[in-house]
Design an enzyme around this catalytic site. Structure first.
Site, PDB file in Angstrom:
ATOM      1  N   HIS A 125       0.848  -1.196   0.000  1.00  0.00           N
ATOM      2  CA  HIS A 125       0.000   0.000   0.000  1.00  0.00           C
ATOM      3  C   HIS A 125       0.880   1.241   0.000  1.00  0.00           C
ATOM      4  CE1 HIS A 125       0.013   1.551   4.242  1.00  0.00           C
ATOM      5  NE2 HIS A 125       0.210   0.296   4.596  1.00  0.00           N
ATOM      6  N   GLU A 171      -5.368   1.752   2.011  1.00  0.00           N
ATOM      7  CA  GLU A 171      -5.219   0.595   2.911  1.00  0.00           C
ATOM      8  C   GLU A 171      -5.554   1.003   4.332  1.00  0.00           C
ATOM      9  OE1 GLU A 171      -3.196  -2.107   5.814  1.00  0.00           O
ATOM     10  OE2 GLU A 171      -2.933   0.032   5.536  1.00  0.00           O
ATOM     11  N   GLU A 172      -5.143   2.219   4.672  1.00  0.00           N
ATOM     12  CA  GLU A 172      -5.317   2.687   6.054  1.00  0.00           C
ATOM     13  C   GLU A 172      -6.789   2.928   6.424  1.00  0.00           C
ATOM     14  OE1 GLU A 172      -2.989   2.354   8.001  1.00  0.00           O
ATOM     15  OE2 GLU A 172      -1.047   2.771   7.068  1.00  0.00           O
TER      16      GLU A 172
HETATM   17  N1  TRP Z   1      -1.433  -2.817   7.911  1.00  0.00           N
HETATM   18  C1  TRP Z   1      -1.075  -2.110   9.099  1.00  0.00           C
HETATM   19  C2  TRP Z   1      -1.002  -0.639   8.725  1.00  0.00           C
HETATM   20  O1  TRP Z   1      -0.684  -0.347   7.607  1.00  0.00           O
HETATM   21  C3  TRP Z   1       0.243  -2.542   9.682  1.00  0.00           C
HETATM   22  C4  TRP Z   1       0.239  -3.913  10.211  1.00  0.00           C
HETATM   23  C5  TRP Z   1      -0.137  -4.300  11.448  1.00  0.00           C
HETATM   24  C6  TRP Z   1       0.575  -5.099   9.511  1.00  0.00           C
HETATM   25  N2  TRP Z   1      -0.019  -5.657  11.575  1.00  0.00           N
HETATM   26  C7  TRP Z   1       0.406  -6.160  10.419  1.00  0.00           C
HETATM   27  C8  TRP Z   1       1.025  -5.374   8.243  1.00  0.00           C
HETATM   28  C9  TRP Z   1       0.683  -7.469  10.028  1.00  0.00           C
HETATM   29  C10 TRP Z   1       1.298  -6.677   7.859  1.00  0.00           C
HETATM   30  C11 TRP Z   1       1.112  -7.718   8.755  1.00  0.00           C
HETATM   31  O2  TRP Z   1      -1.259   0.193   9.518  1.00  0.00           O
HETATM   32 ZN    ZN Z   2       0.728  -0.355   6.442  1.00  0.00          ZN
END
Ligand code: TRP
Ligand code: ZN
Ligand code: CA
EC number: 3.4.24.-
Length: 438
Positions: A125, A171-172
């Site tokens: 992302h 993504e967020e």
């Molecule tokens: N996706 C989350 C973010 O962008 C970060 C994250 C938390 C994550 N735990 C994860 C990414 C495990 C990959 C795997 O804020």
């Molecule tokens: Zn992230």
């Protein structure tokens, strides 16, 4: 490494290659043949990955301090990545969607060529939260897959599979962009994706080395890379399904990925094996204004970028292990008399995908003065032990036999070992050779 060990590894490499090209018969200590099984994955230059991060930081700074969905810094990030890919010969597609009343963008980049029915996709992302510039989360993954794509172009790679890269928006806000992409792919296109690799936070300042516990072939590929570095990995547990691989997994597509940690705390045991600071978060600037260019561990970013290239090169070239394919190690390994330690003889299987068959054959040739002393096991790349011989056969000498093992739950790629222990004093011998046939 001692002379004997390096010679043994050289012999195994030559033999493994001979297995893929049955017409060649290199001498045990010959240099690797010019026609290797697959092109060698490149070392991704850390400086190039960091130069992309510098640009993403500048974009955030010039646009109110973030690169969030719906903000000018997000679109500028997309434009930066797209221009690099277009100049390198990728076919790029900008996909738009609407979320929270604002236009969002996914960028898809296809490398021309490869089997259109077998697509290896890598994604990250590109959006940040509004609180900060999002350099570790997720400039790191975005820059690393961008530089991997540019390395594909520099190498003029002609992989077996079709390569595709994706940069996701929003993504967020709940994996909005990647969900949109997957949900709008026709069913026939979904089935063509043989694997999706996700990279979200791979340069955490107090890093861990986490591999997603999902598709076994993808997982083993990353583990093999890290095993080669001698760096231990752990299974990713900081919230499975918290990133863009989740919609792909839900659609039945094999997924995997790497992660260096977010707001969870590094334990003492983790600091012991990886360095860094125990009792502190992997990323103390997660989702905050201090997630800047300074919020990156260069070693973690460098290793993970190289691991991505390794995976794209090996999984992109790999085809299912051909039935009947053999790999052999003919180097002698002496077996110390009881109560000596177990010894093993390794065979590296590479360049294939999928599992070993239910009828995996193991040819064992051990020279010994009393085979009733011996316990002989096959050890799979993930460490699973299959007992082949347990002191049976009494007072005969050599153990020369073919065993059939149901190894269908084992990924074929990786280091297999024949492990031998002498369990009774006096008689001795050595592993003369062994062979595994899929
Ligand atoms: N996706 C989350 C973010 O962008 C970060 C994250 C938390 C994550 N735990 C994860 C990414 C495990 C990959 C795997 O804020
Ligand atoms: Zn992230
Ligand atoms: Ca003995």
């Amino acid at each position: 490494m001692s002379m004997s060990v390096s010679r043994r590894l050289a012999a195994v490499t030559a033999i493994a290659v001979a297995g893929l090209f049955a017409s060649t018969a290199p001498a045990a200590l010959a240099a690797p043949p010019a026609h290797a099984a697959a092109p060698t994955p490149p070392d991704i230059p850390l400086a190039n990955v960091k130069a992309h991060l510098t640009q993403l930081q500048s974009i955030a700074t010039a646009n109110g301090g973030n690169r969030a969905h719906g903000r000018a810094g997000y679109k500028a990030s997309i434009d930066y990545v797209k221009a690099k890919l277009d100049a390198a010969g990728f076919t790029t597609t900008l996909q738009t969607f609407t979320s929270s009343g604002a236009t969002g963008y996914n960028l898809i980049a296809d490398w021309p060529g490869g089997d259109p029915n077998s697509v290896l996709m890598s994604g990250s992302h590109l959006d940040s939260v509004t609180a900060g510039p999002g350099i570790n989360d997720n400039g790191s993954g975005s820059a690393a897959i961008l530089e991997t794509a540019l390395a594909v172009s520099r190498a003029g790679l002609q992989p077996t599979k079709h390569l595709r890269f994706g940069w996701w928006g929003a993504e967020e806000l709940g994996m909005v962009g990647s969900k949109y992409y997957v949900n709008n792919l026709p069913a026939a296109e979904k089935t063509k994706i043989s694997g999706y690799l996700n990279f979200d936070m791979i340069g955490s300042p107090n890093p861990g080395y986490f591999v997603y516990d999902d598709d076994p072939t993808i997982e083993q590929t990353f583990k093999n890379y890290y095993a080669g570095l001698g760096v231990p990995t752990e299974i990713e547990t900081e919230g499975d399904g918290r990133s863009d691989h989740a919609p792909f997994k839900s659609a039945g597509i094999p997924v995997g990925g790497l992660f260096s940690g977010a707001d969870y705390t590094k334990t003492a045991a983790q600091a012991q094996k990886w360095g860094g600071t125990s009792g502190q978060a992997f990323d103390r600037c997660y989702h905050s204004s201090c997630d800047t260019s300074a919020n990156i561990n260069d070693t973690a970013l460098d290793r993970n970028a190289d691991a991505i290239a390794y995976a794209v090169w090996t999984l992109g070239a790999a085809t299912p292990v051909p039935p009947g394919q053999s790999f052999e190690n003919t180097a002698d390994v002496s077996i110390p008399d009881s109560p000596g330690a177990a010894v093993n003889s390794p065979i590296t299987v590479s360049g294939v995908t999928g599992n070993a068959p239910a009828t995996t054959k193991v040819d064992v040739n051990i020279v010994h003065t009393y085979r009733g002393d011996l316990v002989v096991d096959l050890v799979a790349p993930d460490g699973t032990v299959y007992n082949l011989h347990n002191r049976s056969g009494g007072s005969a000498d050599n153990l020369v036999q073919t065993y059939t093992v149901n190894a269908s739950s084992e990924v074929a790629n990786g280091v297999w070992k024949l492990q031998v222990k002498d369990a009774a004093a006096q008689d001795v011998g050595y592993i003369n050779s062994w062979k595994i046939t899929f």
